[in-house]
Each structure stands twice: as C-alpha cells, then as structure tokens.
Scaffold this motif. Structure first.
Motif: not given
Length: 167
Positions: A35-44, A46-65
């Motif tokens: 989550l920290a990596s996705a948030r900061l990559a998005t702010q910087m 680096e959306e493609r990198d952020a999406v990889r982290h977000l997909e990994a979060l989706r792979a392990r429910p529950p998904v953070p809000p």
C-alpha cells in the motif's frame, strides 16, 4: 516501513519508495509495504509500478479501502498515456470499476459517481461505447446533489451537455 515514512516526511521520495519496496523482499504480499509503495508510486507519477502493487493487494483479500481510489487515479492517468492506445478501453473499464467501488464504499460522497460519469464520457469520446446520455447526466446530477457546494459536477454536466456527444 518506518524508515520509508521518515524519508517521505523529509522529502526524499525516491529513498522512501526504495525503502517501501525493500519491505516486500521477505514477503511480496506484505500489505502495508504494498500500500505504501502503491501510494507513493502514484504520487510520483509511476502509475505502472503502482498498478503492480495494487494488483498484488487485490490478490489477497480483504482489500484495503484506499485501493480503489489509487486504482482510479492510476487507470485514468494510464488511459491518456500514448503507449496505451491499444489498451485504453480496458484501462478505462478498470477506472470505471474502481469508481464504482468508491461509490459503494462512500455512497454519500460525489467522487465515485462523478468518476463513473467521467469514464463513460471518455469511453464515448474515444469511440469505445455509445454514450449513455441519461446515465451520464444522472451520475453528474447525483454528484451535484451529494456535494451542493462544489461547482465541479454541474460544470462537468454542462460541458457534457454542450459536447458533440449529445448533439
């Protein structure tokens, strides 16, 4: 993660992102690190990198809000990237799904429904789907009702109604 947060607070965003990513070496599904990596990559930007982290979060429910909001932002940005021309429809559909989830999570906030309207307009502008005028209008009106102090939903509705998509 603590070191990454410290770097981030001091304005060293690259070092913070490296630290957040390092927290994933021992466990690639470590949710706080993802989550920290996705948030900061998005702010910087680096959306493609952020999406990889977000997909990994989706792979392990529950998904953070926080995930749908980050996804919506990433996918909207990627939908405008020049190298995504063949992929734009799928990316906009993912953005729409993220905004739908935001609308479910926070039904009293305008962001989800306004985002859904925006995605529908972008899909129509790019020729991926015929415009559903009533649905777009209803989404923007609902957003305006949810936040009557914001001029943005009404302005967006006016732009839509004056666009060539409606005429």
């Amino acid at each position: 993660l603590d070191l990454g947060r410290l770097y981030e607070l001091e304005g060293h965003r690259e070092a913070a992102l490296d630290s957040f990513r390092s927290s994933l070496h021992s466990n690639v599904y470590y949710k706080p690190g993802l989550l920290a990596s996705a948030r900061l990559a998005t702010q910087m930007g680096e959306e493609r990198d952020a999406v990889r982290h977000l997909e990994a979060l989706r792979a392990r429910p529950p998904v953070p809000p926080e995930v749908p909001a980050l996804e919506a932002r990433c996918y909207l940005t990627l939908s405008e990237a020049g190298d995504q021309v063949g992929n734009q429809k799928e990316v906009l559909e993912r953005a729409f799904a993220a905004f739908s989830e935001i609308a479910e999570q926070k039904p009293d906030k305008p962001r989800g429904v306004a985002g859904k309207a925006f995605c529908l307009v972008r899909m129509a502008q790019k020729g991926f789907a015929p415009v559903d005028r009533k649905r777009v209008r209803d989404f923007f009106r609902k957003a305006a009702t949810l936040d009557p102090t914001s001029p943005w939903p009404n302005f967006s509705l006016a732009l839509f109604l004056e666009s060539t998509l409606v005429k």
